[in-house]
Design a protein around this motif. Structure first.
Motif, PDB file in Angstrom:
ATOM      1  N   VAL A  13     -10.808  19.752  -5.028  1.00  0.00           N
ATOM      2  CA  VAL A  13     -11.798  20.462  -5.604  1.00  0.00           C
ATOM      3  C   VAL A  13     -13.166  19.656  -5.612  1.00  0.00           C
ATOM      4  CG1 VAL A  13     -10.270  21.555  -7.457  1.00  0.00           C
ATOM      5  CG2 VAL A  13     -11.044  19.208  -7.988  1.00  0.00           C
ATOM      6  N   THR A  14     -12.887  18.642  -4.665  1.00  0.00           N
ATOM      7  CA  THR A  14     -14.287  17.742  -4.425  1.00  0.00           C
ATOM      8  C   THR A  14     -14.668  18.021  -2.827  1.00  0.00           C
ATOM      9  OG1 THR A  14     -12.788  15.764  -3.562  1.00  0.00           O
ATOM     10  CG2 THR A  14     -13.254  16.071  -5.663  1.00  0.00           C
ATOM     11  N   PRO A  15     -15.992  17.630  -2.530  1.00  0.00           N
ATOM     12  CA  PRO A  15     -16.300  17.840  -1.378  1.00  0.00           C
ATOM     13  C   PRO A  15     -15.949  16.900  -0.333  1.00  0.00           C
ATOM     14  CG  PRO A  15     -18.363  16.906  -2.609  1.00  0.00           C
ATOM     15  CD  PRO A  15     -17.082  17.428  -3.468  1.00  0.00           C
ATOM     16  N   MET A  16     -15.356  15.819  -0.771  1.00  0.00           N
ATOM     17  CA  MET A  16     -14.995  14.716   0.191  1.00  0.00           C
ATOM     18  C   MET A  16     -13.595  15.269   1.037  1.00  0.00           C
ATOM     19  SD  MET A  16     -13.557  10.610  -0.380  1.00  0.00           S
ATOM     20  CE  MET A  16     -15.331  10.219  -0.544  1.00  0.00           C
ATOM     21  N   SER A  17     -13.784  15.167   2.432  1.00  0.00           N
ATOM     22  CA  SER A  17     -12.567  15.528   3.131  1.00  0.00           C
ATOM     23  C   SER A  17     -11.609  14.498   3.071  1.00  0.00           C
ATOM     24  CB  SER A  17     -13.119  15.648   4.621  1.00  0.00           C
ATOM     25  OG  SER A  17     -13.798  14.582   5.138  1.00  0.00           O
ATOM     26  N   LEU A  18     -10.287  14.843   3.514  1.00  0.00           N
ATOM     27  CA  LEU A  18      -9.193  13.996   3.546  1.00  0.00           C
ATOM     28  C   LEU A  18      -9.472  12.737   4.363  1.00  0.00           C
ATOM     29  CD1 LEU A  18      -6.359  13.430   2.690  1.00  0.00           C
ATOM     30  CD2 LEU A  18      -5.481  14.980   4.635  1.00  0.00           C
ATOM     31  N   TRP A  19      -9.966  12.694   5.521  1.00  0.00           N
ATOM     32  CA  TRP A  19     -10.002  11.740   6.601  1.00  0.00           C
ATOM     33  C   TRP A  19     -11.080  10.764   6.104  1.00  0.00           C
ATOM     34  CZ3 TRP A  19     -14.436   9.948   8.893  1.00  0.00           C
ATOM     35  CH2 TRP A  19     -15.487  10.988   8.912  1.00  0.00           C
ATOM     36  N   LYS A  20     -11.905  11.204   5.112  1.00  0.00           N
ATOM     37  CA  LYS A  20     -13.046  10.139   4.834  1.00  0.00           C
ATOM     38  C   LYS A  20     -12.184   9.435   3.685  1.00  0.00           C
ATOM     39  CE  LYS A  20     -17.241  12.696   5.640  1.00  0.00           C
ATOM     40  NZ  LYS A  20     -18.573  13.311   5.050  1.00  0.00           N
ATOM     41  N   TYR A  21     -11.594  10.258   2.653  1.00  0.00           N
ATOM     42  CA  TYR A  21     -10.987   9.482   1.771  1.00  0.00           C
ATOM     43  C   TYR A  21      -9.821   8.379   2.286  1.00  0.00           C
ATOM     44  CZ  TYR A  21      -7.850   8.529  -2.359  1.00  0.00           C
ATOM     45  OH  TYR A  21      -7.307   7.981  -3.489  1.00  0.00           O
TER      46      TYR A  21
ATOM     47  N   THR B  89       0.748  -1.203   0.092  1.00  0.00           N
ATOM     48  CA  THR B  89       0.155   0.018  -0.045  1.00  0.00           C
ATOM     49  C   THR B  89       0.764   1.261  -0.112  1.00  0.00           C
ATOM     50  OG1 THR B  89      -0.196   0.064   2.482  1.00  0.00           O
ATOM     51  CG2 THR B  89      -2.097  -1.038   1.173  1.00  0.00           C
ATOM     52  N   SER B  90       2.020   1.193   0.590  1.00  0.00           N
ATOM     53  CA  SER B  90       3.072   2.612   0.556  1.00  0.00           C
ATOM     54  C   SER B  90       3.195   2.708  -0.970  1.00  0.00           C
ATOM     55  CB  SER B  90       4.169   2.081   1.095  1.00  0.00           C
ATOM     56  OG  SER B  90       4.035   1.933   2.504  1.00  0.00           O
ATOM     57  N   PHE B  91       3.428   1.783  -1.860  1.00  0.00           N
ATOM     58  CA  PHE B  91       3.602   2.060  -3.207  1.00  0.00           C
ATOM     59  C   PHE B  91       2.394   2.361  -3.837  1.00  0.00           C
ATOM     60  CE2 PHE B  91       7.094  -0.993  -2.413  1.00  0.00           C
ATOM     61  CZ  PHE B  91       8.207  -0.551  -3.451  1.00  0.00           C
ATOM     62  N   ALA B  92       1.267   1.997  -3.534  1.00  0.00           N
ATOM     63  CA  ALA B  92      -0.103   2.376  -3.964  1.00  0.00           C
ATOM     64  C   ALA B  92      -0.360   3.833  -3.689  1.00  0.00           C
ATOM     65  CB  ALA B  92      -1.216   1.510  -3.585  1.00  0.00           C
ATOM     66  N   VAL B  93      -0.006   4.326  -2.552  1.00  0.00           N
ATOM     67  CA  VAL B  93      -0.134   5.567  -2.084  1.00  0.00           C
ATOM     68  C   VAL B  93       0.597   6.775  -3.134  1.00  0.00           C
ATOM     69  CG1 VAL B  93       0.049   7.417  -0.070  1.00  0.00           C
ATOM     70  CG2 VAL B  93      -0.953   4.988   0.240  1.00  0.00           C
ATOM     71  N   LEU B  94       1.838   6.213  -3.040  1.00  0.00           N
ATOM     72  CA  LEU B  94       2.975   6.916  -3.874  1.00  0.00           C
ATOM     73  C   LEU B  94       2.617   7.038  -5.306  1.00  0.00           C
ATOM     74  CD1 LEU B  94       5.793   8.427  -4.031  1.00  0.00           C
ATOM     75  CD2 LEU B  94       6.750   6.319  -4.615  1.00  0.00           C
ATOM     76  N   THR B  95       2.013   6.113  -5.799  1.00  0.00           N
ATOM     77  CA  THR B  95       1.542   6.024  -7.350  1.00  0.00           C
ATOM     78  C   THR B  95       0.390   6.940  -7.401  1.00  0.00           C
ATOM     79  OG1 THR B  95       2.415   3.648  -7.648  1.00  0.00           O
ATOM     80  CG2 THR B  95       0.785   4.415  -9.114  1.00  0.00           C
ATOM     81  N   GLN B  96      -0.539   7.040  -6.457  1.00  0.00           N
ATOM     82  CA  GLN B  96      -1.748   7.843  -6.569  1.00  0.00           C
ATOM     83  C   GLN B  96      -1.173   9.367  -6.657  1.00  0.00           C
ATOM     84  OE1 GLN B  96      -4.590   6.529  -3.725  1.00  0.00           O
ATOM     85  NE2 GLN B  96      -4.944   4.582  -4.913  1.00  0.00           N
ATOM     86  N   ARG B  97      -0.466   9.530  -5.606  1.00  0.00           N
ATOM     87  CA  ARG B  97      -0.225  10.993  -5.527  1.00  0.00           C
ATOM     88  C   ARG B  97       0.816  11.267  -6.790  1.00  0.00           C
ATOM     89  NH1 ARG B  97       3.664  11.012  -1.261  1.00  0.00           N
ATOM     90  NH2 ARG B  97       5.498  11.266  -2.724  1.00  0.00           N
ATOM     91  N   ARG B  98       1.510  10.746  -7.288  1.00  0.00           N
ATOM     92  CA  ARG B  98       2.379  11.004  -8.384  1.00  0.00           C
ATOM     93  C   ARG B  98       1.531  11.201  -9.729  1.00  0.00           C
ATOM     94  NH1 ARG B  98       8.006   7.589  -9.002  1.00  0.00           N
ATOM     95  NH2 ARG B  98       8.059   9.236 -10.519  1.00  0.00           N
ATOM     96  N   ARG B  99       0.196  10.527  -9.778  1.00  0.00           N
ATOM     97  CA  ARG B  99      -0.589  10.510 -10.893  1.00  0.00           C
ATOM     98  C   ARG B  99      -1.439  11.736 -10.716  1.00  0.00           C
ATOM     99  NH1 ARG B  99      -2.470   4.181 -11.642  1.00  0.00           N
ATOM    100  NH2 ARG B  99      -0.390   3.587 -12.787  1.00  0.00           N
ATOM    101  N   GLY B 100      -1.481  12.514  -9.482  1.00  0.00           N
ATOM    102  CA  GLY B 100      -2.247  13.582  -9.234  1.00  0.00           C
ATOM    103  C   GLY B 100      -3.749  13.376  -8.662  1.00  0.00           C
ATOM    104  N   VAL B 101      -3.811  12.207  -8.191  1.00  0.00           N
ATOM    105  CA  VAL B 101      -5.254  11.710  -7.809  1.00  0.00           C
ATOM    106  C   VAL B 101      -5.573  12.530  -6.688  1.00  0.00           C
ATOM    107  CG1 VAL B 101      -6.499   9.864  -6.591  1.00  0.00           C
ATOM    108  CG2 VAL B 101      -4.943   9.395  -8.504  1.00  0.00           C
ATOM    109  N   TYR B 102      -4.719  12.738  -5.581  1.00  0.00           N
ATOM    110  CA  TYR B 102      -4.833  13.424  -4.410  1.00  0.00           C
ATOM    111  C   TYR B 102      -4.965  15.162  -4.648  1.00  0.00           C
ATOM    112  CZ  TYR B 102      -3.176   9.227  -2.424  1.00  0.00           C
ATOM    113  OH  TYR B 102      -2.868   7.934  -1.999  1.00  0.00           O
ATOM    114  N   ASN B 103      -4.643  15.432  -5.676  1.00  0.00           N
ATOM    115  CA  ASN B 103      -4.898  16.915  -6.136  1.00  0.00           C
ATOM    116  C   ASN B 103      -6.321  17.168  -6.483  1.00  0.00           C
ATOM    117  OD1 ASN B 103      -2.761  18.277  -5.946  1.00  0.00           O
ATOM    118  ND2 ASN B 103      -1.757  17.745  -7.960  1.00  0.00           N
ATOM    119  N   LEU B 104      -7.036  15.918  -6.722  1.00  0.00           N
ATOM    120  CA  LEU B 104      -8.621  16.119  -7.294  1.00  0.00           C
ATOM    121  C   LEU B 104      -9.328  16.236  -5.865  1.00  0.00           C
ATOM    122  CD1 LEU B 104      -8.932  13.274 -10.158  1.00  0.00           C
ATOM    123  CD2 LEU B 104      -8.656  15.608 -10.271  1.00  0.00           C
ATOM    124  N   LEU B 105      -8.826  15.637  -4.700  1.00  0.00           N
ATOM    125  CA  LEU B 105      -9.401  15.950  -3.303  1.00  0.00           C
ATOM    126  C   LEU B 105      -9.611  17.489  -2.916  1.00  0.00           C
ATOM    127  CD1 LEU B 105      -7.784  13.288  -1.074  1.00  0.00           C
ATOM    128  CD2 LEU B 105     -10.017  13.197  -2.187  1.00  0.00           C
TER     129      LEU B 105
END
Length: 238
Positions: free
Chosen positions: A81-89, A63-79
């Protein structure tokens, strides 16, 4: 949250790292070690050790690799501009990874029961599940912290190995530490991975006092890891 949970769960089942590190390797190790067992007390040690390793490898390393991959793809930047809070994600994807890890542990458990011909009570299996869930959640939250300190896959690999190897070596997952040096035994007593091992063993033995102590310690680790994940979370590499 349900959508994120389902998408993460679907993605996790297709992960080749999951197949090897959390299913093939632990089950293969269980079968391989089972061929050379002489002591009647050793099968349960191998079984709990392999279950714990399966969970640690997936819920922390993979999961450490998965988290890094999502961050580098810009997935977390989308958070942002969305109503979902960080802790819920974080809770949504962590829940999916926890469920996946639980299934892996059950597969290892079933293989161990057949290989060693163990007679494990239903109550013991039921008691195992909360221990696995709490420990897994803590390791998943810790993976966010490891990924936050890393910028590349090489960084993640080095950091996760620097954490997991001492945890494994300073535990009694596969061997006794009774004759180990004093400083090793001291590290063993404060080793969160050892607390997990103890919880699994207490579940199988139905030793409730040790079981609840392990559950309490693992819960504290999970809470600390969650707060650490929130505190150090990075939306993008800067």
């Amino acid at each position: 949250m349900k959508t994120i949970f389902k998408l993460t769960l679907k993605s996790a089942t297709r992960d080749p790292f999951l197949l090897f590190w959390s299913i093939v390797l632990p089950i293969g190790g269980t079968i391989g070690l089972g061929m050379f067992i002489q002591s009647p007390d050793y099968p349960e040690r191998i079984l709990t050790g392999m279950m714990a390793v399966s969970i640690l490898f997936y819920s922390f390393m993979t999961t450490s690799f998965a988290v890094l991959t999502q961050r580098r793809r810009g997935v977390y930047n989308l958070l942002r501009v969305t109503p979902m809070s960080l802790w819920k994600y974080i809770c949504s994807i962590s829940g999916a990874w926890t469920l996946t890890s639980l299934v892996c542990a059950i597969l290892v458990l079933i293989s161990g029961i057949f290989v060693f011909e163990l007679n494990i009570a239903v109550r013991s299996i039921v008691a195992l599940i909360p221990v696995i869930i709490i420990a897994t959640i803590g390791y998943v939250f810790l993976s966010f912290f490891a990924a936050s300190l890393s910028r590349t896959e090489s960084n993640v690999s080095i950091l996760t190995n620097m954490i997991t190897i001492p945890l494994l070596l300073c535990s009694s997952a596969f061997y006794s530490l009774d004759s180990a040096p004093g400083w090793v035994q001291m590290l063993n007593r404060i080793n969160p991975f050892q607390w997990f091992i103890n919880g699994l063993r207490n579940s199988l033995a139905l030793e409730w006092s040790g079981y609840f102590i392990s559950m309490g310690l693992l819960s504290l680790v999970g809470i600390a890891a969650f707060l650490l994940a929130l505190r150090t979370f990075r939306y993008a590499d800067i």
